[in-house]
Motif scaffolding. Sequence first.
Motif, PDB file in Angstrom:
ATOM      1  N   UNK A 153      20.196  71.726   6.114  1.00  0.00           N
ATOM      2  CA  UNK A 153      19.826  70.464   6.697  1.00  0.00           C
ATOM      3  C   UNK A 153      19.813  70.425   8.387  1.00  0.00           C
ATOM      4  N   UNK A 154      21.065  71.176   8.620  1.00  0.00           N
ATOM      5  CA  UNK A 154      21.243  70.891  10.246  1.00  0.00           C
ATOM      6  C   UNK A 154      20.275  71.741  11.011  1.00  0.00           C
ATOM      7  N   UNK A 155      20.143  72.932  10.261  1.00  0.00           N
ATOM      8  CA  UNK A 155      19.142  73.946  10.974  1.00  0.00           C
ATOM      9  C   UNK A 155      17.813  73.338  11.136  1.00  0.00           C
ATOM     10  N   UNK A 156      17.302  72.611  10.089  1.00  0.00           N
ATOM     11  CA  UNK A 156      15.872  72.002  10.143  1.00  0.00           C
ATOM     12  C   UNK A 156      15.774  70.844  11.042  1.00  0.00           C
ATOM     13  N   UNK A 157      17.081  70.319  11.193  1.00  0.00           N
ATOM     14  CA  UNK A 157      16.987  69.162  12.087  1.00  0.00           C
ATOM     15  C   UNK A 157      17.090  69.636  13.589  1.00  0.00           C
ATOM     16  N   UNK A 158      17.296  70.615  13.973  1.00  0.00           N
ATOM     17  CA  UNK A 158      17.497  71.118  15.190  1.00  0.00           C
ATOM     18  C   UNK A 158      16.182  72.179  15.508  1.00  0.00           C
ATOM     19  N   UNK A 159      15.251  72.009  14.740  1.00  0.00           N
ATOM     20  CA  UNK A 159      13.883  72.629  14.964  1.00  0.00           C
ATOM     21  C   UNK A 159      13.870  74.081  14.373  1.00  0.00           C
ATOM     22  N   UNK A 267      26.255  79.262  15.556  1.00  0.00           N
ATOM     23  CA  UNK A 267      25.511  79.170  14.455  1.00  0.00           C
ATOM     24  C   UNK A 267      25.738  77.866  13.900  1.00  0.00           C
ATOM     25  N   UNK A 268      24.469  77.282  13.561  1.00  0.00           N
ATOM     26  CA  UNK A 268      24.505  75.883  12.892  1.00  0.00           C
ATOM     27  C   UNK A 268      25.264  75.982  11.513  1.00  0.00           C
ATOM     28  N   UNK A 269      26.538  75.329  11.423  1.00  0.00           N
ATOM     29  CA  UNK A 269      27.063  75.386  10.132  1.00  0.00           C
ATOM     30  C   UNK A 269      28.030  74.036  10.137  1.00  0.00           C
ATOM     31  N   UNK A 270      28.827  73.809   9.084  1.00  0.00           N
ATOM     32  CA  UNK A 270      29.652  72.762   9.107  1.00  0.00           C
ATOM     33  C   UNK A 270      31.084  73.208   9.544  1.00  0.00           C
TER      34      UNK A 270
END
Length: 281
Positions: A153-159, A267-270
């Motif tokens: 979700x975070x990755x798709x939200x950032x394009x 890296x986009x992650x929690x």
Amino acid sequence: MGIFRRKDKTEVEPSKNVTPEAEEAVADDQDVVVSDEVEANDADADVADEAEVTVDDEQPEDAPKARINSRDVDRSSGPYDRTEVDDLDGRLDFGSVAITPIADMELRVDIDEASQQFTGLTAIVGESACQLQVFAAPKSTGVWDDIRGEIYDNLLGSGGEAQEKTGDLGVELHVRMPAQGADGRTTYSPATFVGVDGPRWFLRAVFSGKAAMDEGAHGEMLEFVKGCVVTRGGEPRAPRELLPLTLPEATETEADLAVEDAGDNQVPNPFERGPEITEVR
């Protein structure tokens, strides 16, 4: 789905030019035939019902593979829990995780600048890199399925882009991370997230460089991950809490460590990730 229909029963007209006795005999035969036909039609209906269920259960050839529960992944060939191996001979022991070195491997240790605590390890072999981090997990359930969804979700939200694929260690997340180039254009960097849920721990590996693009390089780094041994420890910890890392004594005394800024290569992650220090051999 196929549609199955009962066949209509056909009435047979009495034959002309036959004696009453013969006509009666024909009628008796028809009764028998009709009775048999009803049974046959009932049997056909049963078959149709079964066939309809079977067709409903079938998946199209291009349908995605069923997910493997993260706790059901076969770890018989690694990565291992400390209780599953006799000793750590041949491995570098960093406390919560021990790794098997690869020839010509460069090793980086990630450090949180504020707390000065080690947060992860990055192995670089040729044009491939693999970052390892180890976290606490609940006793009864894993965390990879939820974490993978958050990264997605975070990755798709950032394009960016993300796609799930099933590998030797369960579901992997193959992504393309967006970044702005010097000319203002958006560029994409490939990466692959691999997660393994063990007994009360979670090991996350992020492949980048050639390991995220080439199947052979990916397999080499996957074998590196399989060779890891995780030591959870008996301390109570919150789920997703980072397990502490320590430098092996030989590394701490002999290696010359240089600080390296992670920059925008996040890296986009929690999980939080600090700057890196590089071991110079």
